[in-house]
Design a protein around this motif. Structure first.
Motif: not given
Length: 279
Positions: A45-64
């Motif tokens: 779930m973390f990896s698919v969410a990160e891949s999706y975030a790359e196509r949005t206005g977000f940049e993933l900087v951390g996951s907990y």
């Protein structure tokens, strides 16, 4: 809000402290749950969410990952130290950048007893630690901005969020109205539209993440272990740890979060449900 015993420190060793893309909002995803045990789906779930975030206005900087307290009240819940150890093993084996915040498991009341923490309070505290204590995330021009904290859950959990008998409406206003959520599709368990339609007032704060067909759950993994089967949906190191410590060997008494039809509970995504009795 009570604090953990001495020795606790907020984990930020894998937090990206500086943005690499201009005009993007720093994003921190938080998965709350029992992780009893953590499955391959928890990690994917973390990896698919990160891949999706790359196509949005977000940049993933951390996951907990934020494991719940031993006071959660589930008979299938093994002690927190085992769940934290299994989360560490899952992170290592899957090469995940996720961090484990064990603050929930360490909180105690004045008598030294573990206390229950609501999901909304977990996000509030993470927000405070990331943005007020650490000072936020540095942009390319050297200024600092607040990281956007959002919940990471599955659509099957989102399906319960419109039920006031399961979630306090005030908590949903905080979780989805103020923070927001990345909701990963669970096509084997529910229709995504059925999950998000009742939450349409929070539409602007919800990101729906496409996912693959799967029926992975901690409930299923525990049943396989009790039956002497190999739990294929667990990272191998987690499965070996379970066998070494003889966890999940006996059938638990009925949990309050398993429905009358015996369907798996929702712990596989974000298991800690702030039920009405905890308001």
């Amino acid at each position: 809000m009570s604090e953990p015993y001495h020795g606790y420190s907020f984990p930020h060793n894998r937090l990206k402290r500086r943005l690499t893309h201009p005009n993007k909002t720093p994003l921190v995803l938080v998965s709350c749950g029992s992780f009893s045990p953590p499955t391959s789906l928890h990690m994917s779930m973390f990896s698919v969410a990160e891949s999706y975030a790359e196509r949005t206005g977000f940049e993933l900087v951390g996951s907990y990952m934020s494991p719940c307290s031993d006071t959660y009240g589930k008979s299938s819940l093994v002690p927190a130290h085992h769940r934290i150890n299994m989360c560490r093993l899952a992170i290592e084996q899957t090469n995940s950048n996720a961090m484990i915040d064990d603050w929930e498991t360490l909180r105690r009341d004045e008598a030294g007893r573990p206390v229950y923490t609501r999901t909304a309070d977990v996000l509030k505290r993470l927000d405070e630690q990331l943005n007020d204590v650490l000072g936020g995330i540095q942009t390319l021009d050297g200024t600092f901005v607040r990281a956007r904290v959002m919940l990471l859950i599955g659509a099957d959990l989102a399906l319960t969020m419109s039920d006031p008998k399961v979630w306090a409406p005030a908590d949903i206003d905080v979780l989805l109205g103020y923070y927001g959520a990345f909701i990963v599709e669970r096509p084997a368990l529910c229709a995504t539209q059925d999950a998000i339609q009742p939450l349409k007032k929070y539409h602007d704060n919800i990101m729906v993440v496409p996912s693959f067909q799967n029926d992975v759950s901690s409930t299923k993994a525990r049943a396989q272990i009790r039956n002497g089967e190999v739990a294929q949906d667990l990272p191998r190191s987690v499965y070996d740890y379970i066998k070494l410590h003889h966890l999940y060997q006996s059938a638990p008494s009925k949990d309050r979060h398993v429905d009358k039809n015996g369907k798996p509970d929702l712990e596989m995504v974000s298991p800690r449900l702030p039920v009405a009795s905890h308001r």
